[in-house]
Scaffold this motif. Structure first.
Motif, short mmCIF file in Angstrom:
data_model
loop_
_atom_site.label_atom_id
_atom_site.label_comp_id
_atom_site.label_asym_id
_atom_site.label_seq_id
_atom_site.Cartn_x
_atom_site.Cartn_y
_atom_site.Cartn_z
N ASN A 1 0.80 -1.23 0.00
CA ASN A 1 0.00 0.00 0.00
C ASN A 1 0.83 1.28 0.00
OD1 ASN A 1 -3.12 -0.59 0.41
ND2 ASN A 1 -2.00 -2.14 1.59
N LEU A 2 2.13 1.15 -0.12
CA LEU A 2 2.98 2.34 -0.12
C LEU A 2 2.66 3.28 -1.28
CD1 LEU A 2 6.54 0.98 0.82
CD2 LEU A 2 4.99 2.33 2.25
N TYR A 3 2.19 2.73 -2.39
CA TYR A 3 1.91 3.56 -3.56
C TYR A 3 0.85 4.61 -3.27
CZ TYR A 3 -2.52 1.11 -4.35
OH TYR A 3 -3.79 0.62 -4.23
N LYS A 4 -0.01 4.35 -2.27
CA LYS A 4 -1.08 5.28 -1.95
C LYS A 4 -0.55 6.58 -1.34
CE LYS A 4 -4.48 1.62 -1.16
NZ LYS A 4 -5.39 0.96 -0.18
N LEU A 5 0.68 6.56 -0.87
CA LEU A 5 1.28 7.75 -0.27
C LEU A 5 1.79 8.74 -1.30
CD1 LEU A 5 3.36 6.08 2.60
CD2 LEU A 5 1.06 7.09 2.75
N GLY A 6 1.82 8.32 -2.56
CA GLY A 6 2.44 9.16 -3.58
C GLY A 6 3.95 9.10 -3.43
N ALA A 7 4.63 10.16 -3.77
CA ALA A 7 6.09 10.19 -3.63
C ALA A 7 6.47 10.15 -2.15
CB ALA A 7 6.65 11.44 -4.28
N ILE A 8 7.24 9.14 -1.76
CA ILE A 8 7.69 9.01 -0.37
C ILE A 8 8.89 9.92 -0.16
CG2 ILE A 8 8.67 7.45 1.34
CD1 ILE A 8 7.05 5.20 0.00
N ARG A 9 8.85 10.70 0.93
CA ARG A 9 9.90 11.68 1.18
C ARG A 9 10.66 11.41 2.48
NH1 ARG A 9 10.72 13.10 -3.80
NH2 ARG A 9 9.07 14.38 -4.72
N LYS A 10 9.98 10.89 3.51
CA LYS A 10 10.63 10.65 4.80
C LYS A 10 10.09 9.37 5.43
CE LYS A 10 11.80 13.74 7.70
NZ LYS A 10 11.74 14.75 8.79
N ALA A 11 10.91 8.78 6.30
CA ALA A 11 10.47 7.61 7.05
C ALA A 11 11.19 7.58 8.39
CB ALA A 11 10.77 6.32 6.26
N ASN A 12 10.46 7.13 9.41
CA ASN A 12 11.04 6.93 10.74
C ASN A 12 10.71 5.52 11.20
OD1 ASN A 12 11.96 9.79 11.61
ND2 ASN A 12 9.90 10.11 10.80
N ILE A 13 11.73 4.71 11.40
CA ILE A 13 11.56 3.32 11.81
C ILE A 13 12.32 3.11 13.10
CG2 ILE A 13 11.97 0.91 11.18
CD1 ILE A 13 11.86 1.85 8.23
N SER A 14 11.63 2.64 14.14
CA SER A 14 12.30 2.56 15.44
C SER A 14 11.92 1.30 16.21
CB SER A 14 11.96 3.78 16.30
OG SER A 14 10.59 3.77 16.66
N TYR A 15 12.81 0.90 17.08
CA TYR A 15 12.58 -0.19 18.03
C TYR A 15 13.43 0.11 19.26
CZ TYR A 15 12.47 -4.99 19.93
OH TYR A 15 12.30 -6.08 20.74
N CYS A 16 12.78 0.60 20.29
CA CYS A 16 13.48 0.95 21.53
C CYS A 16 12.81 0.20 22.69
CB CYS A 16 13.42 2.45 21.78
SG CYS A 16 14.16 3.45 20.46
N GLN A 17 13.57 -0.65 23.35
CA GLN A 17 13.03 -1.46 24.44
C GLN A 17 14.11 -1.62 25.51
OE1 GLN A 17 12.12 -5.81 23.92
NE2 GLN A 17 10.04 -5.12 24.39
N TYR A 18 13.79 -1.15 26.71
CA TYR A 18 14.72 -1.23 27.84
C TYR A 18 14.99 -2.69 28.17
CZ TYR A 18 16.85 0.33 32.25
OH TYR A 18 17.72 0.61 33.27
N SER A 19 16.25 -3.09 28.14
CA SER A 19 16.62 -4.49 28.35
C SER A 19 16.44 -4.90 29.81
CB SER A 19 18.08 -4.71 27.93
OG SER A 19 18.52 -6.01 28.31
N SER A 20 15.91 -6.10 29.99
CA SER A 20 15.75 -6.64 31.34
C SER A 20 17.09 -6.90 32.00
CB SER A 20 14.93 -7.93 31.29
OG SER A 20 15.60 -8.92 30.51
N ARG A 21 18.17 -6.93 31.23
CA ARG A 21 19.52 -7.20 31.77
C ARG A 21 20.33 -5.92 32.00
NH1 ARG A 21 18.50 -11.24 27.92
NH2 ARG A 21 18.62 -13.37 28.74
N TYR A 22 19.76 -4.78 31.59
CA TYR A 22 20.56 -3.55 31.64
C TYR A 22 20.85 -3.10 33.07
CZ TYR A 22 22.17 1.18 30.59
OH TYR A 22 22.91 2.33 30.51
#
Length: 374
Positions: free
Chosen positions: A182-203
């Motif tokens: 479904n990315l085509y529905k966005l038209g021209a893609i200009r920016k993206a933010n992809i994240s995965y932040c999870q405090y480690s149980s061992r930290y």
């Protein structure tokens, strides 16, 4: 045929023809079972594949839980360096055999494929030994310590006509496929933010002075190699390989990163990849186009609440389901690859590109592993 008196007897033409028909039928049966006649795909498709596991951690337990939902999977053996752990794990999971010797595992002819969930720095050694013994390999992320190792691993698999697949759950998930479709529905893609932040149980215990594999330079670990890899694969799956990157990391006392950001530059867009094992985040992932923005939660597990918010503020829900054990999707794909129902090329290319990108990120941030010196 020779008689008791030593004279030669001649079989009748009808007997000779009957034997030839029997021989032809036997040969055809062998070819069908082996899949070499091009007509035996049904037999191959429904053949149960004997699996073994390396590792007894929670991720292996989750993998075996997902495997119960996969047709064609049979757990034959488990391996651990600790024989008592191996025996206990085999009993808990219903495995027929257990080993603390890798040589004995690779010699087991009933084991056709192996799931590898050992520490990152051991992946190269384990995978190469398995491939050279003729086993298909499903290896946890990150598949190797660096790109040089990964290239040799995939080259060896190709030379031996074996399947080697990196276990990166998101890219096999239907939710991620819905995003890409479904990315085509966005038209021209200009920016993206992809994240995965999870405090480690061992930290917390790490801060108190305890040592853990996940924060160990010797184990080829750290935030990038443990959870940043999910973000990198998601980036590559959705947007492809960037032209260049700039990277920054929060370094820990052990010489690995606790958190990091990657800024990826494309010809007509930029993307930010953010990951951390020392903080949490509640922000969604976001892909911004000229027609709207696509939002979703989840980078390591199944994408949730996938929707597009258009510029006129109307919303379109693309995908939603309750959380589940999404390891079944990657395992089903791996089994299909063994049966030659799916192709490995795009996944191999993405795994190698991911290692190249992470190698460059480590170079910029001064993160080195002992494996880099091999």
């Amino acid at each position: 045929k020779q008689t008791a008196s030593g004279a030669q007897s001649v079989a009748s033409p009808s007997k000779i023809e009957g034997f030839r028909e029997f021989e032809a039928d036997l040969s055809a049966l062998f070819l069908r079972k082996s899949g070499r006649d091009g007509k035996g795909e049904t037999d191959i498709m429904h053949t149960t594949i004997g699996f073994a596991t390396i590792g007894t951690s929670k991720i292996t337990q989750k993998f075996l839980s997902a495997a119960k939902e996969c047709e064609g999977f049979k757990l034959v053996a488990v391996y651990s360096r600790d024989i008592k752990k191996a025996e206990q794990f085999a009993g808990e999971q219903g495995a027929e055999r257990f080993y603390d010797s890798l040589d004995m595992l690779v010699a087991d002819k009933d084991v056709e494929a192996v799931y590898v969930a050992s520490p990152n720095y051991m992946h190269y050694k384990h995978v190469m030994k398995l491939l050279k013994a003729g086993k298909h390999v499903f290896c946890e992320k990150a598949i190797a310590s660096n790109n040089a190792e990964a290239e040799e691993m995939f080259r060896t698999a190709q030379e031996r006509n074996l399947v080697l697949l990196e276990a990166v759950r998101p890219v096999f998930d239907p939710g991620m496929q819905a995003i890409k479709n479904n990315l085509y529905k966005l038209g021209a893609i200009r920016k993206a933010n992809i994240s995965y932040c999870q405090y480690s149980s061992r930290y917390d215990s790490f801060k108190e002075g305890q040592e853990h594999n996940i924060f160990s330079r010797e184990c080829s670990a750290g935030a990038l190699m443990d959870i940043g890899v999910y973000c990198v694969h998601t980036l590559l799956y959705l947007l492809g390989m960037p032209e260049k990157i700039s990277g920054f990391a929060v370094m820990l006392r052990s010489g690995v990163d606790g958190a990091g950001d990657i800024l990826a530059k494309y010809q007509d867009k930029i993307a930010e990849v953010s990951y951390s094992k020392i903080t949490d985040s509640g922000l969604p992932n976001e892909i911004q186009g000229e027609n709207g923005m696509l939002l979703f939660q989840g980078t390591n597990d199944c994408p949730e609440n996938v929707r597009i918010v258009y510029r006129d503020r109307t919303e379109e829900v693309l995908y939603h389901r309750e959380p589940l054990n999404d390891m079944k999707y990657e395992l089903e794909y791996f089994i299909k690859m063994i049966r030659r129902e799916e192709n490995a090329e795009s996944h191999t290319e993405r795994s190698l590109n991911a290692m190249k990108l992470m190698d460059e990120m480590r170079r910029q941030c001064g993160i080195t592993f002992p494996a880099d010196e091999r």
